[in-house]
Scaffold this motif. Sequence first.
Motif, PDB file in Angstrom:
ATOM      1  N   ASP A  99      -1.961 -25.277  29.749  1.00 28.29           N
ATOM      2  CA  ASP A  99      -2.392 -24.934  31.108  1.00 28.29           C
ATOM      3  C   ASP A  99      -3.414 -25.941  31.637  1.00 28.29           C
ATOM      4  N   GLY A 100      -4.110 -25.581  32.701  1.00 32.73           N
ATOM      5  CA  GLY A 100      -5.080 -26.480  33.314  1.00 32.73           C
ATOM      6  C   GLY A 100      -6.199 -26.886  32.363  1.00 32.73           C
ATOM      7  N   ILE A 146      -4.851 -29.855  30.406  1.00 32.62           N
ATOM      8  CA  ILE A 146      -4.814 -31.089  31.213  1.00 32.62           C
ATOM      9  C   ILE A 146      -6.229 -31.653  31.325  1.00 32.62           C
ATOM     10  N   ALA A 151      -4.801 -27.147  37.582  1.00 35.34           N
ATOM     11  CA  ALA A 151      -3.485 -27.632  37.138  1.00 35.34           C
ATOM     12  C   ALA A 151      -2.605 -28.000  38.329  1.00 35.34           C
ATOM     13  N   VAL A 185      -0.282 -34.794  31.862  1.00 33.08           N
ATOM     14  CA  VAL A 185       0.707 -33.780  32.247  1.00 33.08           C
ATOM     15  C   VAL A 185       1.943 -33.880  31.345  1.00 33.08           C
ATOM     16  N   LEU A 231       5.414 -27.525  36.222  1.00 29.34           N
ATOM     17  CA  LEU A 231       5.060 -28.413  35.106  1.00 29.34           C
ATOM     18  C   LEU A 231       6.309 -29.135  34.597  1.00 29.34           C
TER      19      LEU A 231
END
Length: 402
Positions: free
Chosen positions: A267-268, A271, A287, A304, A336
């Motif tokens: 998830d964010g 990243i 994200a 990513v 994504l």
Amino acid sequence: MSTASPASRSLSFRTRDSRWRGALAVLQEMRREPGVTRAAVAQRLGLSSGSATEITARLRELALLAETPAAASGRGRPTTVLGPHPDGPVVVAVDLRQEDYRCAVAALDGRPEVLEAEAHADRAAGRAVGTVARAVRHACDRYGDRVRFVSVAVAATVRRGRVAQSAALGWDAVDLGALVPHPGVPLLVGNDATLAGVAESRCGAAAGTAVALHVTIEVGVGGTLIVDGRPVEGMTGAGGEFGHLPFGDRGLRCPCGARGCWDLAVDGRAIARHLGDPPPRDPRTYARAALGRVAEDAAVRSAVNRVAGDFASGLAGLVNALDPGVVTLGGLAEPLRAAAAPRFATALRDGLMRFRRADPPPVVAAALGEDGALHGAVAVALDRFLTEEGLAAWASARAGRG
Ligand SMILES: [Zn+2]
């Protein structure tokens, strides 16, 4: 219970009465396809025209169904179009997410209409539950005793109908009982990803497939295996916590208490970690912004890609273990994949057992998008209402009122 008035007796359907079963079947057809004609329902259920007319008339009297004349079509006999009754039963559904909540109402056609939506002013359990309870009370005030269930989708692990813990909301065990203003209205609580999976299997991208895997990324990754329209939830309802499989970095401790959780890899937060940024306060928004910068920023693209690869590898493991006929991707999972499609495809294929590679299940975007959890919360409440007991309770409440 044996003192029925003539009026209520004429409206009653006794248990094991075949017309009672017929009534449920008619309502299920209307639920599946609002706007269906009485003639089409009669044909599908093998009812004579006379029986169908009698059943729909009784359901109309009970405010369970509305009939309007159908547009004339060819030489067929005139028929009617079936839909929810304007004074009929409703369920109040809530989607309680990390950043906000939505409160909706739905009739027997299962289509949620959002009444209130608001970002959390304060995510602390007491404050957030108080705000949502106010919205539910507004809905119950407006719809009165037409409200048969309050059904809540929450971004939390749900065990035995109660919130056990939520990393997204920062909650431990929380009692959501305060969400129901009247003790007579039953409360249903379910995990949001599980309910979104239910909705995808009933009326979304997995409709018609007996075994479907729904996986969604919001903050962490959740989902469910659905078999014949029902989620596989385990002994206490807390199953399907795919995000806490050890598909991640064993050096990282997850807020859930376990090590190496897949949640932290997809998830964010992942990243941000790969980019050397501090943990984002709102990983979803972070994200989304990162996915939008993939084309112009090589560092973001690399982060990513890595996250998409870690997601697809885990997904391949789930497919190996669960053997679904289709995989639906909700939340950030589909964006994504789209942002790193070659890496996703390679990692998914690499993770599949050899015999599966020739014929892997389709991996498709969820059809209901942001509304999946609300649709699912409505669906499980209507499942509970559309029973002989649910209809009998409705009929006797109306008889008592009249
Ligand atoms: Zn975990």
